[in-house]
Enzyme design. Structure first.
Site, PDB file in Angstrom:
ATOM      1  CB  SER A   9      11.448   6.640  -1.800  1.00 44.83           C
ATOM      2  OG  SER A   9      11.203   7.027  -3.059  1.00 44.83           O
ATOM      3  CD  GLU A 185       1.405  -5.101 -12.595  1.00 47.85           C
ATOM      4  OE1 GLU A 185       0.995  -4.357 -12.760  1.00 47.85           O
ATOM      5  OE2 GLU A 185       1.084  -6.230 -12.177  1.00 47.85           O
ATOM      6  CG  HIS A 189       8.988   3.248  -4.615  1.00 54.03           C
ATOM      7  ND1 HIS A 189       7.992   2.997  -4.507  1.00 54.03           N
ATOM      8  CD2 HIS A 189       9.926   4.133  -4.117  1.00 54.03           C
ATOM      9  CE1 HIS A 189       7.370   4.357  -4.405  1.00 54.03           C
ATOM     10  NE2 HIS A 189       8.987   4.528  -4.172  1.00 54.03           N
TER      11      HIS A 189
END
Length: 223
Positions: A9, A185, A189
């Protein structure tokens, strides 16, 4: 020349409803301008194992031809699987990937994983264990170029500081983002701002390795 991306990701393009969350691979194409098309196969949650099992590696290899660059960055999710420990199960998978890219005439480039933002008492912690070191060692073993994103992102977070580095990541207070109404939070990412900075660095590293605009012009002139 194409640039093909394999990763998790932190590299992948995120779905539109998660905007402005983004992986760096989603912004590499504008940084490379016209000299290379970027094909991003990275997927959230991917390991070196699942990337193959889900057919993404097969799709990438099917597109690879002589002279294409294949950038490979994994580790965040491999780290969560006992059988994919850095020096055992994990290490074997990039070795196989490198061999397969070379068999297609492609050029594999390993990337160490971007660091997570985790400060304790003002000190940035190392969260990826031996994974970055193993990638560097594999680069030496195979005579490969390595883009050391772990070292670079660590230096970036330290330069910006604990508070300043928050801007690179996906932080929202309650009510600021429709998909995370309760706030978020996330120190793994990236916000689009952080992803763009990393993409610009990767493009610069490719240029310094001889794979940028100037080399593309030279190749076209000699064709």
């Amino acid at each position: 020349m194409k640039i093909l991306l394999a990763g998790d990701s932190t590299v992948a393009a995120c779905p539109s409803f998660e905007y402005p969350m983004s992986g760096w691979g989603a912004h590499l194409a504008p940084e490379t301008y016209w000299w290379a098309a970027v094909h991003n196969y990275a997927k959230g949650g991917a390991t070196t194992e699942s990337f193959r099992e889900e057919g993404l590696w097969h799709q990438l290899l099917h597109q690879a031809v002589q002279g294409d660059l294949v950038l490979i960055q994994f580790g965040h999710n491999d780290q969560k699987r006992d059988h994919l420990a850095a020096r055992t199960g994990y290490a074997e998978n990039p070795r196989r990937m490198v061999a397969e890219v070379r068999s297609k005439g492609g050029i594999p480039i390993l990337c160490t994983s971007v660091e997570r933002r985790h400060f304790e008492l003002g000190v940035l912690q190392e969260t990826l264990g031996e994974f970055p070191a193993v990638v560097r060692e594999l680069g030496g073993e195979f005579g490969l170029e390595v883009i050391d994103l772990n070292t670079w992102t660590r230096a970036l977070y330290q330069e910006l500081g604990e508070e300043g580095s928050k801007e690179l990541f996906f932080h929202f207070a309650p009510g600021e983002h429709a998909h995370w109404a309760g706030g978020l939070e996330d120190n793994t990412h990236f916000h689009e701002k952080g992803a763009r900075m990393i993409a610009a660095h990767v493009a610069g590293q490719l240029e310094s390795l001889g794979y940028g605009l100037a080399s593309s012009v030279r190749a076209g002139a000699s064709a």
